[in-house]
Design a protein around this motif. Structure first.
Motif, PDB file in Angstrom:
ATOM      1  N   ASP A  51    -104.564 -53.100 -27.910  1.00  0.00           N
ATOM      2  CA  ASP A  51    -105.578 -52.642 -26.976  1.00  0.00           C
ATOM      3  C   ASP A  51    -105.895 -51.173 -27.204  1.00  0.00           C
ATOM      4  O   ASP A  51    -107.043 -50.759 -27.167  1.00  0.00           O
ATOM      5  CB  ASP A  51    -105.086 -52.851 -25.540  1.00  0.00           C
ATOM      6  CG  ASP A  51    -104.892 -54.338 -25.232  1.00  0.00           C
ATOM      7  OD1 ASP A  51    -104.123 -54.641 -24.322  1.00  0.00           O
ATOM      8  OD2 ASP A  51    -105.516 -55.151 -25.930  1.00  0.00           O
ATOM      9  N   SER A  86    -100.265 -54.191 -26.220  1.00  0.00           N
ATOM     10  CA  SER A  86    -100.632 -52.841 -25.807  1.00  0.00           C
ATOM     11  C   SER A  86    -101.103 -52.027 -26.987  1.00  0.00           C
ATOM     12  O   SER A  86    -102.065 -51.281 -26.915  1.00  0.00           O
ATOM     13  CB  SER A  86     -99.427 -52.166 -25.136  1.00  0.00           C
ATOM     14  OG  SER A  86     -98.994 -52.912 -24.007  1.00  0.00           O
ATOM     15  N   GLU A 129     -95.441 -58.065 -25.916  1.00  0.00           N
ATOM     16  CA  GLU A 129     -96.149 -57.256 -24.931  1.00  0.00           C
ATOM     17  C   GLU A 129     -96.515 -55.902 -25.508  1.00  0.00           C
ATOM     18  O   GLU A 129     -97.591 -55.374 -25.282  1.00  0.00           O
ATOM     19  CB  GLU A 129     -95.279 -57.077 -23.671  1.00  0.00           C
ATOM     20  CG  GLU A 129     -94.995 -58.384 -22.946  1.00  0.00           C
ATOM     21  CD  GLU A 129     -96.279 -59.061 -22.489  1.00  0.00           C
ATOM     22  OE1 GLU A 129     -97.229 -58.328 -22.141  1.00  0.00           O
ATOM     23  OE2 GLU A 129     -96.350 -60.285 -22.466  1.00  0.00           O
ATOM     24  N   ILE A 131    -109.621 -62.163 -16.517  1.00  0.00           N
ATOM     25  CA  ILE A 131    -108.897 -61.243 -15.646  1.00  0.00           C
ATOM     26  C   ILE A 131    -107.685 -60.661 -16.367  1.00  0.00           C
ATOM     27  O   ILE A 131    -107.408 -59.459 -16.296  1.00  0.00           O
ATOM     28  CB  ILE A 131    -108.481 -61.975 -14.354  1.00  0.00           C
ATOM     29  CG1 ILE A 131    -109.722 -62.371 -13.552  1.00  0.00           C
ATOM     30  CG2 ILE A 131    -107.550 -61.100 -13.519  1.00  0.00           C
ATOM     31  CD1 ILE A 131    -109.428 -63.230 -12.345  1.00  0.00           C
ATOM     32  N   GLU A 132    -106.964 -61.534 -17.093  1.00  0.00           N
ATOM     33  CA  GLU A 132    -105.774 -61.070 -17.824  1.00  0.00           C
ATOM     34  C   GLU A 132    -106.151 -60.041 -18.887  1.00  0.00           C
ATOM     35  O   GLU A 132    -105.472 -59.029 -19.072  1.00  0.00           O
ATOM     36  CB  GLU A 132    -105.075 -62.275 -18.452  1.00  0.00           C
ATOM     37  CG  GLU A 132    -103.716 -61.955 -19.036  1.00  0.00           C
ATOM     38  CD  GLU A 132    -103.752 -61.731 -20.546  1.00  0.00           C
ATOM     39  OE1 GLU A 132    -102.742 -61.294 -21.097  1.00  0.00           O
ATOM     40  OE2 GLU A 132    -104.813 -61.993 -21.155  1.00  0.00           O
ATOM     41  N   ARG A 133    -107.265 -60.238 -19.586  1.00  0.00           N
ATOM     42  CA  ARG A 133    -107.700 -59.286 -20.606  1.00  0.00           C
ATOM     43  C   ARG A 133    -108.190 -57.982 -19.989  1.00  0.00           C
ATOM     44  O   ARG A 133    -107.983 -56.903 -20.545  1.00  0.00           O
ATOM     45  CB  ARG A 133    -108.817 -59.909 -21.451  1.00  0.00           C
ATOM     46  CG  ARG A 133    -108.355 -60.938 -22.436  1.00  0.00           C
ATOM     47  CD  ARG A 133    -107.564 -60.305 -23.593  1.00  0.00           C
ATOM     48  NE  ARG A 133    -106.144 -60.254 -23.312  1.00  0.00           N
ATOM     49  CZ  ARG A 133    -105.276 -59.527 -24.005  1.00  0.00           C
ATOM     50  NH1 ARG A 133    -105.674 -58.772 -24.989  1.00  0.00           N
ATOM     51  NH2 ARG A 133    -104.000 -59.533 -23.702  1.00  0.00           N
ATOM     52  N   LEU A 134    -108.859 -58.074 -18.855  1.00  0.00           N
ATOM     53  CA  LEU A 134    -109.322 -56.852 -18.204  1.00  0.00           C
ATOM     54  C   LEU A 134    -108.155 -56.016 -17.715  1.00  0.00           C
ATOM     55  O   LEU A 134    -108.201 -54.779 -17.748  1.00  0.00           O
ATOM     56  CB  LEU A 134    -110.255 -57.206 -17.041  1.00  0.00           C
ATOM     57  CG  LEU A 134    -111.627 -57.778 -17.437  1.00  0.00           C
ATOM     58  CD1 LEU A 134    -112.391 -58.218 -16.209  1.00  0.00           C
ATOM     59  CD2 LEU A 134    -112.429 -56.741 -18.225  1.00  0.00           C
ATOM     60  N   ILE A 135    -107.106 -56.673 -17.243  1.00  0.00           N
ATOM     61  CA  ILE A 135    -105.913 -55.931 -16.847  1.00  0.00           C
ATOM     62  C   ILE A 135    -105.319 -55.206 -18.042  1.00  0.00           C
ATOM     63  O   ILE A 135    -104.828 -54.070 -17.924  1.00  0.00           O
ATOM     64  CB  ILE A 135    -104.887 -56.890 -16.211  1.00  0.00           C
ATOM     65  CG1 ILE A 135    -105.425 -57.423 -14.880  1.00  0.00           C
ATOM     66  CG2 ILE A 135    -103.544 -56.197 -16.007  1.00  0.00           C
ATOM     67  CD1 ILE A 135    -104.543 -58.468 -14.236  1.00  0.00           C
ATOM     68  N   LYS A 136    -105.377 -55.843 -19.230  1.00  0.00           N
ATOM     69  CA  LYS A 136    -104.872 -55.211 -20.454  1.00  0.00           C
ATOM     70  C   LYS A 136    -105.888 -54.251 -21.078  1.00  0.00           C
ATOM     71  O   LYS A 136    -105.721 -53.808 -22.200  1.00  0.00           O
ATOM     72  CB  LYS A 136    -104.528 -56.303 -21.481  1.00  0.00           C
ATOM     73  CG  LYS A 136    -103.321 -57.147 -21.116  1.00  0.00           C
ATOM     74  CD  LYS A 136    -102.056 -56.329 -21.132  1.00  0.00           C
ATOM     75  CE  LYS A 136    -100.839 -57.202 -20.890  1.00  0.00           C
ATOM     76  NZ  LYS A 136    -100.458 -57.996 -22.048  1.00  0.00           N
ATOM     77  N   ARG A 137    -106.963 -53.967 -20.355  1.00  0.00           N
ATOM     78  CA  ARG A 137    -108.012 -53.037 -20.835  1.00  0.00           C
ATOM     79  C   ARG A 137    -108.605 -53.493 -22.158  1.00  0.00           C
ATOM     80  O   ARG A 137    -108.742 -52.739 -23.112  1.00  0.00           O
ATOM     81  CB  ARG A 137    -107.453 -51.612 -20.970  1.00  0.00           C
ATOM     82  CG  ARG A 137    -107.007 -51.001 -19.642  1.00  0.00           C
ATOM     83  CD  ARG A 137    -106.534 -49.582 -19.825  1.00  0.00           C
ATOM     84  NE  ARG A 137    -105.363 -49.505 -20.690  1.00  0.00           N
ATOM     85  CZ  ARG A 137    -104.805 -48.379 -21.112  1.00  0.00           C
ATOM     86  NH1 ARG A 137    -105.322 -47.224 -20.727  1.00  0.00           N
ATOM     87  NH2 ARG A 137    -103.745 -48.400 -21.885  1.00  0.00           N
TER      88      ARG A 137
END
Length: 909
Positions: free
Chosen positions: A16, A13, A9, A129-135
């Protein structure tokens, strides 16, 4: 050794944060730093990184993406070739799959179809959606672009299969639709290929859980489509390949988001393996500010211990020089660079293994104390700090004999355990303050190395040291430590191809400098000889009077000038470093082997020649399959064949005239004709533009012409011939364009050619690199060729001979080709001499540029296509070209071989 990876995780981060182009690399790294339970001071985690780290590019072009693109294109080509030529195999495969899937229960088929139809849409959306949450919106944008391009490629492929593809390919990719027997199924799935391209571009395949879901969805969809009869096995494979290929093509074109770890990410990684870093200072070199493929290096200070040397290696740095290493793996035997095909973890494990093996062998090497992954695309290696300077940074007076012996002792320790370093250049040898020699950069080494690699290490280090302290000291220090036998055994490895890339570049630079010094010495000797002659004759008035001296005086002056220049050249001539090393070793061991070992599996010239020859042979075979040679030969005009033979023989006399016209010295004409015949044999084993130049230069030198003047004479002949060739091509092209029209307007081909030349000239003059390259070459040309041209211009008879020989040479070849055409044609199939001349001049130009011996393949293809283009039937053009090439290339080989051997025995070659 401590070995631990950053939590997945945390890695996401970190990736990203480092991939956002609108932020400075390293910002917000504090948020990605895992908490340290042993630290309570809120300002203790400031993560100071000394020095301004360069802004990392937002996107990078990965060589691995290009390789996958090429593999995908090749796989698509192979699939289509199998579908086109193995019709029986494809039909049998489809029948077997249809028979096997036809036994599946209907309920299973319906469930699979329903689940795959829903999942094929939900899975990409869920991942987005998962990638957008991770910016990580950039990855989603890449995926959408890849999907759009894949859809376009799908539509184009469907259109091609339906309208223009061979029937065998159409049958392999389509079948009658179950809903409408008069319609065919789609060759490529219009929705599946974009989905595959999207999921590949966004990187789903690098995440285990998403990868498993991806494969399940694809298998369910393929199963349901096959069972229901809406596709074929080849269609599914082609769909997957197109999506995969378009995805990697998109990633390479627009670049992948940069996930390189920054200095602050490094600090966070050090805490995960138990260190307490205070600051990190980036260590850069002038030649490789980004670390090259050796990684970025940091000097890290700790709160409670000695400092550390940390190397960070990411996928981009590991990929630097990837294609160069792959090429060496393919072309060299026994010295392959294994790490060119390694993963990042394999590279880490290899460097750790070599570090421990080197220390266990007794050599001084940096001590590896910890390793860790910095996210999915980078690793770090933590070493104990070893201060010092590299051998390249030491002054010459600091490199003592004791230091040389210490260096060889480290290599002896490695070789005692059969460890090959593989890169003993000056920047891999570190000398600390106490004078201890430390071998670094072990990542490219190899354990359990063979004798070949061990001897290469010795040859490499001797060359490295010889470039700094001279061959005598380098060889003497090696003999003192390793012994004369070990040093003598490495002589066959002492060749540029066995050395490192930087060493080869240094040797080439030194060779250019030596050549420049020799040239300046010769020019200075020539000036001094002319001044001495002028002073002896009585000053400037005597110089004017000497403009028209007698023949004996001219010959005496030329001999004196030639003798002075030869003496100056002998004095200025220097041996290259490798030759100096060989002489030093042979002085110690006269019986040492000196013949270089053949390290190349295949040479680039051989490979290019083979490919070009194969293409030419394929083209000729496709042209010849439609020709019946029996009736053609029976109806041939043998009188024209005899005329073609005569023109071919006369071309050697013309070639001799074109050469001697630019040689003011007296050279026997019959022997020059024999040399041109010998060139027929030489150009079979070398490219046409290379073999003839080398043979004529050698012939003139053996005939008494000084080497520099011989090269200048051949260069002047080639330069003048190029100008005549271009003028004749434009002139005959103009005539060809106007012969069928009453006006004198030039043909479109000539106009297009002139415009192309003008554009090329503008491009060359506007680009600084190209302009410098051309100016350098032209300057060297004017330094040697133009003075020779001025000497020839003072002898009009010689100049007339050279120009006449060039025109006669072109006329002989044009008439030979025209006679070959008339031998197989008739009045209805004849073409004008101007058209034949244009075709020959174009084919000859391409043949001179082609890397194949004699222009094989390129000339035949160009002449055949050109003759067909100007209106000659293919059943006449193909045999005419074969007869022309037989008379001008293949039949003269035997006489050329005899002439070559005769001139060699006589000392003329």
């Amino acid at each position: 050794m401590k070995q631990q990876g950053v939590h997945p995780e945390d890695a996401d981060s970190t990736s990203d944060a480092s991939s956002r182009p609108d932020e400075r690399p390293g910002e917000d790294a504090q948020a990605n730093t895992p908490p340290d339970p042993d630290r309570t001071d809120p300002e203790a985690h400031t993560d100071e990184v000394e020095g301004d780290e360069p802004l990392l590019p937002a996107r990078v072009h990965r060589p691995s993406d290009l390789m996958r693109l090429l593999v995908g294109v090749l796989a698509v080509a192979v699939l289509l070739a199998v579908a086109a030529f193995a019709h029986g195999t494809t039909s049998g495969l489809e029948q077997d799959i249809t028979k096997g899937t036809g036994q599946a229960p209907d309920l299973l088929i319906k469930i699979a179809g329903l689940a795959s139809s829903i999942a094929i849409l939900l899975v990409p959306v869920a991942f987005a959606i998962e990638r957008l949450i991770k910016r990580d919106g950039l990855r989603i944008a890449d995926g959408v672009l890849a999907a759009v391009l894949a859809h376009g490629v799908t539509l184009a492929t469907d259109l091609w299969v339906a309208k223009a593809a061979p029937d065998s390919i159409q049958e392999a990719l389509t079948q009658p639709s179950p809903g409408d027997i008069h319609a065919l199924t789609d060759p490529v799935h219009g929705y599946l290929a974009p989905v595959i391209a999207y999921m590949t571009a966004v990187g789903m395949s690098r995440r285990p859980r998403w990868r498993a879901v991806l494969w399940i969805v694809l298998l369910l969809d393929a199963f349901s489509m096959l069972v229901t009869g809406y596709t074929t096995p080849f269609s599914i494979i082609l769909t997957v390949l197109i999506g995969w290929t378009v995805a990697y093509g998109t990633l390479y074109a627009v670049g992948s988001p940069n996930v390189r770890p920054t200095g602050r990410t490094l600090m966070a990684g050090l805490r995960t393996v138990g260190f307490r870093p205070v600051s990190a200072a980036r260590e850069e070199t002038a030649d490789t500010p980004d670390g090259g493929d050796r990684g970025r290096r940091y000097f890290v200070t700790l709160e409670d211990g000695p400092p550390l040397d940390v190397t960070v290696v990411d996928r981009e740095q590991q990929a630097q020089g990837f294609f160069y290493r792959v090429w060496r793996n393919l072309t060299l035997r026994g010295i392959a660079t294994r790490r060119s095909l390694q993963s990042l973890r394999q590279a880490l494990e290899q460097e750790a293994l070599l570090a421990y093996a080197a220390i266990a062998a007794g050599a001084n090497a940096p001590k590896l104390i910890a390793t860790s992954e910095l996210g999915p695309d980078a690793v770090m290696l933590v070493y104990e700090h070893t201060g010092g300077r590299t051998l390249d940074s030491l002054a010459d007076e600091e490199i003592t004999d004791e230091l040389l012996q210490h260096t060889w002792q480290q290599v002896r320790a490695l070789q005692s355990r059969r460890i090959a370093h593989r890169r003993l250049a000056g920047d891999a040898i570190l000398v600390d303050r106490s004078g201890t020699v430390i071998l670094t950069d072990l990542r490219g080494g190899e354990i359990a190395a063979g004798d070949l690699l061990l001897r290469m290490d010795i040859a490499q280090l001797m060359t490295t040291l010889a470039l700094r302290v001279g061959a005598e000291r380098a060889v003497a220090s090696a003999v003192d430590v390793l012994g004369p036998d070990a040093v003598a055994d490495c002589l066959p490895m002492l060749q540029p191809i066995a050395l490192t890339r930087t060493t080869r570049a240094t040797l080439r630079r030194l060779a250019r400098e030596r050549a420049e010094r020799e040239r300046e010495a010769v020019l200075e000797a020539s000036r001094q000889a002319k001044l001495a002659r002028a002073e002896a004759a009585g000053g400037e008035e005597a110089v004017v009077a000497l403009e028209k001296p007698g023949k004996k005086a001219v010959r005496a002056q030329a001999r004196a000038e030639k003798r002075a220049m030869d003496e100056a050249l002998d004095e200025a001539r220097e041996e290259d470093p490798l030759t100096q090393i060989r002489h030093e070793v042979l002085r110690i061991r006269p019986q040492a082997p000196v013949e270089p070992v053949r390290l190349e599996r295949v040479r680039p010239r051989t490979l290019i020649s083979f490919i070009a020859g194969a293409i030419g042979a394929y083209f000729l075979l496709t042209q010849l399959t439609h020709i019946e040679f029996g009736p053609l030969v029976a109806n041939a005009e043998w009188g024209w064949v005899a005329a073609a033979v005569l023109f071919s023989a006369l071309s050697y006399v013309a070639a001799a005239m074109s050469l001697l016209g630019f040689v003011p010295e007296r050279v026997p004409f019959p022997r020059t004709v024999a040399a041109q015949v010998a060139g027929s044999f030489v150009k079979i084993v070398a490219p046409a533009a290379v073999g003839g130049v080398a043979l004529n230069t050698r012939f003139l030198q053996r005939s008494g012409v000084r080497p520099g003047l011989a090269v200048a004479s051949v260069g002047a002949s080639q330069l003048f011939g190029l100008g005549c060739h271009i003028l004749m091509l434009l002139s005959f092209g103009y005539l060809t364009g106007t012969e069928k029209t009453p006006s004198l307007s030039p043909s479109r081909t000539v106009i297009a050619g002139l415009l192309t030349v003008a554009v090329l000239v503008l491009v060359v003059t506007s680009v600084p690199f190209l302009r410098k390259f051309v100016v350098t070459r032209v300057r060297s040309l004017f330094a040697g060729v133009v003075p020779r041209m001025l000497d020839v211009l003072q002898r009009p008879q010689k100049l007339l001979t050279g120009i006449g020989g060039m025109l006669l040479l072109t006329a002989c070849f044009v008439m030979c080709l025209d006679a070959s055409i008339r031998a197989f044609g008739d009045e209805t199939t004849s073409i004008s001499i101007a058209s034949v001349a244009v075709v020959f001049l174009a084919g000859n130009a391409l043949g001179s540029a082609a890397p194949t011996p004699g222009g094989v393949g390129a000339v035949e293809a160009t002449l055949t296509v050109g003759l067909i283009a100007v209106g000659l039937p293919s059943e006449v053009a193909a045999p005419a070209v074969l007869l022309f090439r037989l008379l001008t290339l293949w039949l003269p080989v035997l006489p050329g071989w005899l002439a070559f051997n005769h001139l060699t025995r006589k000392g003329a070659l």
